[in-house]
Scaffold this active site. Structure first.
Site, PDB file in Angstrom:
ATOM      1  N   GLU A 147       0.878  -0.763   0.131  1.00 43.70           N
ATOM      2  CA  GLU A 147       0.110  -0.396   0.145  1.00 43.70           C
ATOM      3  C   GLU A 147       0.734   1.287  -0.145  1.00 43.70           C
ATOM      4  OE1 GLU A 147      -2.541  -0.812   3.431  1.00 43.70           O
ATOM      5  OE2 GLU A 147      -3.725  -2.134   2.932  1.00 43.70           O
ATOM      6  N   GLU A 252      -5.836 -10.953  -1.455  1.00 45.13           N
ATOM      7  CA  GLU A 252      -6.587 -10.863  -0.297  1.00 45.13           C
ATOM      8  C   GLU A 252      -8.349 -11.355  -0.449  1.00 45.13           C
ATOM      9  OE1 GLU A 252      -5.551  -7.460   2.190  1.00 45.13           O
ATOM     10  OE2 GLU A 252      -3.704  -8.076   1.421  1.00 45.13           O
TER      11      GLU A 252
HETATM   12  C1  XIL Z   1      -6.327  -6.917   7.928  1.00 41.36           C
HETATM   13  C2  XIL Z   1      -6.567  -9.014   8.869  1.00 41.36           C
HETATM   14  O1  XIL Z   1      -7.289  -9.411   8.400  1.00 41.36           O
HETATM   15  C3  XIL Z   1      -6.670  -7.989  10.442  1.00 41.36           C
HETATM   16  O2  XIL Z   1      -6.560  -9.018  11.021  1.00 41.36           O
HETATM   17  C4  XIL Z   1      -6.126  -7.049  11.502  1.00 41.36           C
HETATM   18  O3  XIL Z   1      -6.874  -6.600  12.363  1.00 41.36           O
HETATM   19  C5  XIL Z   1      -5.704  -5.541  10.465  1.00 41.36           C
HETATM   20  O4  XIL Z   1      -4.888  -6.430   9.149  1.00 41.36           O
HETATM   21  N1  XIL Z   1      -4.919  -5.149   3.987  1.00 41.36           N
HETATM   22  C6  XIL Z   1      -3.738  -6.227   3.779  1.00 41.36           C
HETATM   23  C7  XIL Z   1      -4.069  -7.308   5.491  1.00 41.36           C
HETATM   24  O5  XIL Z   1      -2.881  -6.424   3.639  1.00 41.36           O
HETATM   25  O6  XIL Z   1      -3.065  -7.019   5.896  1.00 41.36           O
HETATM   26  C8  XIL Z   1      -5.497  -6.440   6.046  1.00 41.36           C
HETATM   27  O7  XIL Z   1      -5.590  -7.426   7.072  1.00 41.36           O
HETATM   28  C9  XIL Z   1      -6.217  -5.985   5.454  1.00 41.36           C
HETATM   29  C10 XIL Z   1      -6.548  -4.710   4.524  1.00 41.36           C
END
Ligand code: XIL
Length: 364
Positions: A147, A252
Site C-alpha cells: 500500500e 486477499e
Molecule cells: C487485516 C487482518 O485481516 C486483520 O486481522 C487485522 O486486524 C488488520 O489487517 N490489507 C492487508 C491486510 O494488506 O494485512 C489486512 O489484514 C487487510 C487489508
C-alpha cells in the site's frame, strides 16, 4: 462439541477441492489466523483439504514479529511456515513494509525523535534481512511493500515516504532480494482497479523495473464488493500490470455484501465507522437474492481469473470461513459478514460451487 465440529467440516472436506479444480491454472490460497496456524481452529480440515497456498493474516506483520527494537518473536511465524511445509503448500510472507501494524518506535530514536533517512534504512534492512533470511527458500513469495500508493495515484505520505523519500520502495525490494534471490517479490495494494490509483501504481512499477529493481509480481488485494470492480475494469488492470512484465497475484480476495460504510472503495485497516443497525442488515442470515448475487459474482470473478491464468499465479482468499473473516469487524465493528466461500458452520456455500464450476467451463 468435538464430534459436531468434525461433522461441520465433513462436507467441505468431501467436496471437490479448489486446489484440484484449478491445478495447472494457479494455486488457490487462504490467509490463516493464529488459531489456524496452531492447528486448533474449526476450519483446519478445510484449509488442508481445499487450499495449496497460505498467507499469514497477521503473524508476520512488523508489530508481531519484531515488537521491540532488539526483540524478534518468531514463535507464530515458525509455526506458520512449519504448517505450510507439513501440508505441502506454497508459503507466502505478508508483509515486510507497511504503514499499518508497525510499531511507533520503528521511526524514532531513543529520545523519541524521528530518525533520519540513513538510520531508518538501516533499520529496514536489518528487519528485512533477518526475516527473509530466516525463511530463505521456504517462504516462496513476499509482499515486500504494502500500500505505497494513495487513492489519487500519488505516493502515500507515510513516514517511510517522508523520512526516506520515494526510493524506500526500491530499497525494500533490494534488501529482500539480497536476503533471498530466489523469492518472488510482490508489490501489494488495494483499489488498483480504479484508474487514478492504477496509473500511480503503473508509473511506480515501471520506474522500478526500468531501474532494475527486482519486483516480480503485483498483488491485487481483491477486497471487492458485489458491483465493484467491474470485470472489464479488473481485466484492464491485469493487462496494465502484465504489460510491465510482472506476474499478477490476487492476494486477499473477499466480497462485501453489506451496505457500504464509506463512499469510496478502500481497505485502509485503521478505518472505524460508527456501528449502525442499518449497516448490519443480515444478522439472522443472508436473503436468498443476496446469496445468489454473491454466488454469481464469485463465479464471474473466477472465470475472469481463469481466462488470465497466463499471468495470474495465485488467487488467495483473505480467510477461510465467514465466521473468521476480518470483515465482521472492519470497517464497522460487530457486523455479520458473508465474504468467503465457507459459511459460519464451515459448510461450502453456493459461491463455492460456482467457483468449482468456473474451473470446469472452457476458459473464455
Ligand atoms: C487485516 C487482518 O485481516 C486483520 O486481522 C487485522 O486486524 C488488520 O489487517 N490489507 C492487508 C491486510 O494488506 O494485512 C489486512 O489484514 C487487510 C487489508
Amino acid at each position: 462439541m468435538i464430534a459436531a465440529a468434525a461433522g461441520f467440516t465433513a462436507a467441505a472436506v468431501a467436496a471437490p477441492s479448489l486446489k484440484d479444480a484449478y491445478r495447472g491454472d494457479f494455486v488457490v490460497g487462504a490467509a490463516l489466523n493464529s488459531a489456524q496456524i496452531a492447528d486448533r481452529a474449526r476450519s483446519d480440515a478445510i484449509v488442508k483439504a481445499q487450499f495449496n497456498a497460505i498467507s499469514p493474516e497477521n503473524a508476520l506483520k512488523w508489530e508481531n514479529i519484531h515488537p521491540q527494537p532488539d526483540k524478534y518473536d518468531f514463535t507464530t511465524a515458525d509455526a506458520y511456515v512449519a504448517f505450510g511445509e507439513k501440508n505441502h503448500m506454497f508459503i507466502v510472507g505478508h508483509c515486510l513494509l507497511w504503514h499499518n501494524q508497525t510499531p511507533a518506535w520503528v521511526f524514532r530514536d531513543e529520545n523519541g525523535k524521528l530518525l533520519d533517512r540513513e538510520r531508518l534504512l538501516a533499520r529496514l534492512r536489518d528487519h528485512i534481512r533477518t526475516i527473509v533470511g530466516r525463511y530463505k527458500g521456504r517462504i516462496k513469495a513476499w509482499d515486500v511493500v504494502n500500500e505505497a500508493v494513495g487513492e489519487d495515484g500519488s505516493m502515500r505520505p507515510s513516514l517511510w515516504y517522508t523520512i526516506i523519500g520515494e526510493d524506500y520502495v526500491a530499497k525494500a525490494f533490494e534488501y529482500a532480494h539480497e536476503a533471498d534471490p530466489d523469492a518472488e517479490l510482490n508489490y501489494n495494494d488495494y483499489s488498483l482497479e480504479n484508474p487514478a490509483k492504477r496509473a500511480g501504481a503503473v508509473a511506480l512499477i515501471k520506474k522500478l523495473k526500468a531501474a532494475g529493481v527486482p519486483v516480480t509480481t503485483v498483488g491485487l488485494q481483491g477486497h471487492y464488493s458485489l458491483d465493484w470492480p467491474t470485470i472489464p475494469q479488473l481485466d484492464e488492470t491485469i493487462s496494465a500490470f502484465a504489460a510491465l512484465g510482472v506476474k499478477i497475484a490476487i492476494t486477499e480476495l473477499d466480497i462485501d455484501v453489506l451496505p457500504p460504510a464509506t463512499k469510496e472503495e478502500t481497505a485502509e485497516v485503521t478505518l472505524n465507522v460508527q456501528s449502525d443497525p442499518a449497516l448490519n442488515p443480515y444478522g439472522n442470515g443472508l436473503p436468498d437474492a443476496v446469496q445468489q448475487s454473491l454466488t454469481q459474482r464469485y463465479g464471474e470473478l473466477f472465470a475472469e481469473f481463469r481466462s488470465r491464468k497466463d499471468v495470474i499465479d495465485r488467487v488467495t482468499l483473505w480467510g477461510v470461513t465467514d465466521y473468521e473473516s476480518w470483515r465482521n469487524n472492519w470497517p464497522v465493528a460487530g457486523r455479520t459478514a458473508y465474504p468467503l466461500l465457507f459459511d459460519r458452520a464451515c459448510q461450502p456455500k453456493p459461491a463455492f460451487d460456482a467457483v468449482i464450476a468456473a474451473a470446469q467451463n472452457p476458459a473464455r
